[in-house]
Design an enzyme around this catalytic site. Sequence first.
Site, PDB file in Angstrom:
ATOM      1  CE1 TYR A  15       1.088  -0.218   4.417  1.00 10.89           C
ATOM      2  CE2 TYR A  15       0.268   2.024   4.203  1.00 10.89           C
ATOM      3  CZ  TYR A  15       0.989   1.082   4.902  1.00 10.89           C
ATOM      4  OH  TYR A  15       1.611   1.420   6.073  1.00 10.89           O
ATOM      5  CG  LEU A  30       0.675 -21.890  15.139  1.00 10.44           C
ATOM      6  CD1 LEU A  30       0.220 -20.492  15.538  1.00 10.44           C
ATOM      7  CD2 LEU A  30      -0.098 -22.371  13.936  1.00 10.44           C
ATOM      8  CE  LYS A  34      -4.207 -21.829  12.388  1.00  4.13           C
ATOM      9  NZ  LYS A  34      -3.061 -22.246  11.575  1.00  4.13           N
ATOM     10  CD  GLU A  51       6.074 -22.630  12.954  1.00  7.10           C
ATOM     11  OE1 GLU A  51       5.075 -23.344  13.125  1.00  7.10           O
ATOM     12  OE2 GLU A  51       6.151 -21.451  13.319  1.00  7.10           O
TER      13      GLU A  51
HETATM   14  C1  LIG Z   1       3.182 -21.837  10.775  1.00  8.36           C
HETATM   15  C2  LIG Z   1       2.340 -23.022  11.116  1.00  8.36           C
HETATM   16  N1  LIG Z   1       2.885 -23.994  11.866  1.00  8.36           N
HETATM   17  C3  LIG Z   1       2.175 -25.096  12.209  1.00  8.36           C
HETATM   18  C4  LIG Z   1       0.883 -25.304  11.773  1.00  8.36           C
HETATM   19  C5  LIG Z   1       0.149 -26.564  12.168  1.00  8.36           C
HETATM   20  O1  LIG Z   1      -0.853 -26.262  13.130  1.00  8.36           O
HETATM   21  P1  LIG Z   1      -2.152 -27.209  13.331  1.00  8.36           P
HETATM   22  O2  LIG Z   1      -1.640 -28.579  13.638  1.00  8.36           O
HETATM   23  O3  LIG Z   1      -2.846 -26.584  14.495  1.00  8.36           O
HETATM   24  O4  LIG Z   1      -2.940 -27.174  12.059  1.00  8.36           O
HETATM   25  C6  LIG Z   1       0.277 -24.311  10.988  1.00  8.36           C
HETATM   26  C7  LIG Z   1      -1.096 -24.491  10.520  1.00  8.36           C
HETATM   27  O5  LIG Z   1      -1.622 -23.705   9.758  1.00  8.36           O
HETATM   28  C8  LIG Z   1       1.017 -23.141  10.658  1.00  8.36           C
HETATM   29  O6  LIG Z   1       0.481 -22.166   9.909  1.00  8.36           O
END
Ligand SMILES: Cc1ncc(COP(=O)(O)O)c(C=O)c1O
Length: 287
Positions: free
Chosen positions: A33, A207, A149, A182
């Site tokens: 933006y 997460l 999230k 992750e």
């Molecule tokens: C960055 C990230 N790590 C891990 C996960 C896995 O999480 P869950 O087992 O709660 O789907 C997700 C799911 O969208 C994610 O976005």
Amino acid sequence: MGRIAYVNGRYVPHGDAVVHVEDRGFQFADGVYEYFAVFSGRLADAEGHLERLWRSLSELSIRRPMSEAALVVVLHETVRRNRIKDGAAYVQITRGTARRDHAFPHPSTPPSVVVTAKTVNYAAEQAKAAKGVAVLTQPDNRWGRCDIKTVGLLPNALAKQAARAAGAYEAWLVDELGFITEGASTNAWIVDADGTVRTRDTNANILRGITRRSLIELAADAGLNVSQRPFTVEDVKHAREAFMTAASALVLPVVAIDGATIGDGKPGPVGMKLRALYEQNARATAR
Ligand SMILES: Cc1ncc(COP(=O)(O)O)c(C=O)c1O
């Protein structure tokens, strides 16, 4: 006269100015933006803002939705239709609307373009300036809260796209010490040389996957040795098995990393067993 906004080729009343629920700006913060001050109906510092807008688009490989001349016409027209003398104009361009997937949609997907404008009371701003304002310090952790999230998923989308462009399914993210944190949208696991099932601890900035949490319990109940300990890319290369977990993937075996084969290059028995256990349990307990 009510406010008017420009949305994807049309000037519409502000209350009807909407983008699709699967717009990637809404789903992934996959957009850019600019905000222009407006004086006497003209855009302040126009060159600088336009230059940065094109640069931001180019850095994200979002194609230009229109020429600079056309965009300036839209900005001026939005300012004019809102009868703004002194105020501000805002333009947002996203990667467009497509079925939700972190990786980029087909390149033919048209970017979304939204322009709004508002009046600013510069006399009030001047009064504020005459008094001065206070500030509060905050840690600069933009965006260091991967435990939440949020829909601020642009880095995840860029990582996933890089993986897909390289012929891989998922990106595994590596921290500054060389440990896997992750996946772009999954949690990462290995079965190490000792047969221990390992996934990174949640003290790390990741997460806290719900699938991960359930699987830790299921694996322990099945008599497996489970450890929440970080692992490096080299550890993955020398692991017996690797897999990822997410509600969108369940338990998905990983057979290669950065082009190197993991184990014998086939889904391993532990990963496949955990997949079956997870799915069985999830089906039985779903509500
Ligand atoms: C960055 C990230 N790590 C891990 C996960 C896995 O999480 P869950 O087992 O709660 O789907 C997700 C799911 O969208 C994610 O976005």
